[in-house]
Design an enzyme around this catalytic site. Structure first.
Site, mmCIF file in Angstrom:
data_model
loop_
_atom_site.group_PDB
_atom_site.id
_atom_site.type_symbol
_atom_site.label_atom_id
_atom_site.label_comp_id
_atom_site.label_asym_id
_atom_site.label_seq_id
_atom_site.Cartn_x
_atom_site.Cartn_y
_atom_site.Cartn_z
ATOM 1 N N ARG A 45 2.254 -2.526 -2.112
ATOM 2 C CA ARG A 45 1.547 -1.428 -2.776
ATOM 3 C C ARG A 45 0.262 -1.970 -3.386
ATOM 4 O O ARG A 45 0.244 -3.078 -3.930
ATOM 5 C CB ARG A 45 2.416 -0.813 -3.874
ATOM 6 C CG ARG A 45 1.696 0.264 -4.686
ATOM 7 C CD ARG A 45 2.618 0.923 -5.712
ATOM 8 N NE ARG A 45 1.877 1.915 -6.492
ATOM 9 C CZ ARG A 45 1.423 1.712 -7.732
ATOM 10 N NH1 ARG A 45 1.642 0.556 -8.338
ATOM 11 N NH2 ARG A 45 0.758 2.656 -8.363
ATOM 12 N N HIS B 189 3.896 3.452 -19.586
ATOM 13 C CA HIS B 189 4.027 3.561 -18.138
ATOM 14 C C HIS B 189 4.322 2.190 -17.537
ATOM 15 O O HIS B 189 4.224 1.164 -18.219
ATOM 16 C CB HIS B 189 2.768 4.177 -17.500
ATOM 17 C CG HIS B 189 1.491 3.445 -17.810
ATOM 18 N ND1 HIS B 189 0.848 3.531 -19.026
ATOM 19 C CD2 HIS B 189 0.727 2.618 -17.042
ATOM 20 C CE1 HIS B 189 -0.249 2.791 -19.004
ATOM 21 N NE2 HIS B 189 -0.345 2.212 -17.813
ATOM 22 N N ASP C 139 -1.921 1.052 -22.093
ATOM 23 C CA ASP C 139 -3.169 0.336 -21.841
ATOM 24 C C ASP C 139 -3.945 0.165 -23.149
ATOM 25 O O ASP C 139 -4.192 1.151 -23.845
ATOM 26 C CB ASP C 139 -4.030 1.094 -20.832
ATOM 27 C CG ASP C 139 -3.400 1.146 -19.446
ATOM 28 O OD1 ASP C 139 -2.579 0.262 -19.139
ATOM 29 O OD2 ASP C 139 -3.733 2.064 -18.672
ATOM 30 N N HIS D 95 4.284 -0.553 -20.729
ATOM 31 C CA HIS D 95 3.171 -0.859 -21.630
ATOM 32 C C HIS D 95 2.277 0.363 -21.786
ATOM 33 O O HIS D 95 2.323 1.291 -20.984
ATOM 34 C CB HIS D 95 2.341 -2.026 -21.088
ATOM 35 C CG HIS D 95 1.549 -1.671 -19.859
ATOM 36 N ND1 HIS D 95 2.135 -1.483 -18.619
ATOM 37 C CD2 HIS D 95 0.226 -1.417 -19.697
ATOM 38 C CE1 HIS D 95 1.198 -1.144 -17.739
ATOM 39 N NE2 HIS D 95 0.025 -1.089 -18.366
#
Length: 410
Positions: free
Chosen positions: A344, A334, A280, A278
């Site tokens: 994470r 990204h 942002d 996607h």
């Protein structure tokens, strides 16, 4: 695509039961699913979007920008920073800032907040459940919005406003959403004459301390991110040649989003994604990663990783700023990948303008593109509503929004 509903009373479903009925929707309980060797089909991504199985991807060179040197006005530092940022943003929109002035203790405490919140039982986290069509609250893999290509993650999002009249917005959010259990604390204390009551007393006390800790740390972290983002806006103004104050003034009363991301281990990491590909929709993302790694950017027709660095923030251009720069600076595709052994975590501050600000590039940037406008004027509130109610963010969000907006205006 009809979203799954997520009633609090729904039982946790095993992968086998999940596919049998839409009446018993999937609930993403990380404490259970992170140990499962077979993951539900909703989390399995198409073959062309799955992470590559094999050697890790190459690392993307993301230039580190000495922000202290820039903000102090050192001529060489200003020139170097502007050139590095301009080159990176015209190609892929990613860079790092070092010597940023953010207290390392505050960053550490913000990471503690993630450990505390995402370590809570699912029912406790669901008290902050994000509602369909809204962007604030707790989301367990967006199971209440989508029914396929689900991300392997949990998030907690809340609004931050730099408007002086909203100075306690973050603190009030945590008090209202997470502090409801403590509204009578001190007046209706549980009796402590039995072991059960003693445990209840300690749970109440622990929740109160956690809520106060959440409120203070999250408020301070957002204020620090606001200050940092305005400094970066000065740098972007310099690198685009329109002056240091233009974008700083534009975002001075920003209405932004803070998000805590938690990516639990997955026993089939090659089948799913922590966050799908996607761009942002917001203006600028300021990300602090833990030391695990998993952020990947699509550059030069291949996925490349950005290695974690505890002393740096990763910054990337979003769709709204790409429109504000008339397409000169890129909002890049990204994603986040997961692994099968280590959770994470990351902290993401999404800078956005005031809701009623009109996104219209300065004249000088239109002249740089042969006097052509690339995107129509819009407000951030309209774009935000589009991503929450009409479109799932991907690599074409801004283009899809522009077409939708033009049709709406006919």
């Amino acid at each position: 695509m009809a979203p799954f509903l997520l009633p609090n009373s729904s039982p946790l479903l095993s992968p086998k039961k999940e596919t049998k009925s839409r009446q018993n929707p999937l609930i993403f309980d990380a404490s259970f699913l992170q140990n499962e060797t077979s993951i539900p089909q909703q989390f399995v991504w198409p073959e062309e979007e799955k992470p590559r199985h094999g050697p890790p991807p190459p690392q993307l060179h993301v230039p580190p920008i000495d922000l202290k040197g820039f903000l102090t006005g050192e001529p060489l530092a200003v020139s170097n920073a502007a050139q590095l940022v301009d080159s990176a943003c015209r190609k892929h929109g990613f860079f790092q800032v070092v010597n940023h002035g953010i207290d390392s203790n505050l960053i550490y405490e913000a990471h503690q907040i993630m450990d505390l919140f995402f370590g809570m039982p699912l029912l406790e986290k669901q008290k902050a459940q994000r509602k369909v069509g809204e962007y604030c609250g707790y989301a367990s893999s967006f199971t209440n919005r989508f029914s396929s290509k689900l991300p392997w993650k949990e998030t907690l999002s809340f609004r931050y406003s730099a408007d002086p009249q909203c100075s306690n917005l973050v603190q009030d959010y945590f008090l209202n959403v997470m502090g409801q259990d403590f509204s009578h604390f001190g007046r209706n204390m549980p009796a402590i004459d039995t072991r059960k009551s003693i445990i209840a007393f300690h749970l109440h006390y622990k929740k109160l301390i956690l809520t106060l800790f959440f409120r203070r740390v999250c408020q301070e972290y957002c204020e620090a991110m606001n200050k940092l983002s305005l400094g970066i806006m000065e740098l972007l103004g310099m690198s685009l040649g329109i002056g240091q104050s233009y974008f700083r003034d534009f975002y001075n009363e920003n209405d932004s989003i803070m998000r805590l991301n938690y990516y639990p281990p997955c026993q089939k990491p090659e089948q799913t994604l922590g966050t799908g590909p996607h761009c942002d929709p917001t203006s600028l993302t300021i990300l602090h990663q833990d030391n695990v790694g998993g952020l990947e950017v699509f550059v030069d027709k291949k996925w490349q990783s950005i290695a974690p660095c505890s002393k740096a923030f990763v910054v990337n251009i979003g769709d709204t700023f790409m429109a504000l720069s008339n397409g000169l600076y890129k909002s890049c595709l990204h994603r986040a990948v997961v692994n099968n052994h280590t959770p994470r975590k990351s902290l993401a501050f999404f800078l956005s303008p005031r809701m009623d600000k009109i996104i219209c590039p300065p004249k000088a940037l239109v002249e740089d593109v042969d006097n052509e406008r690339i995107y129509p004027d819009f407000t951030w509130s309209t774009f935000l509503e589009f991503t929450q109610k009409h479109y799932r963010a991907d690599m074409n969000t801004l283009e899809a929004f522009s077409k939708w907006l033009q049709n709406e205006r006919k």
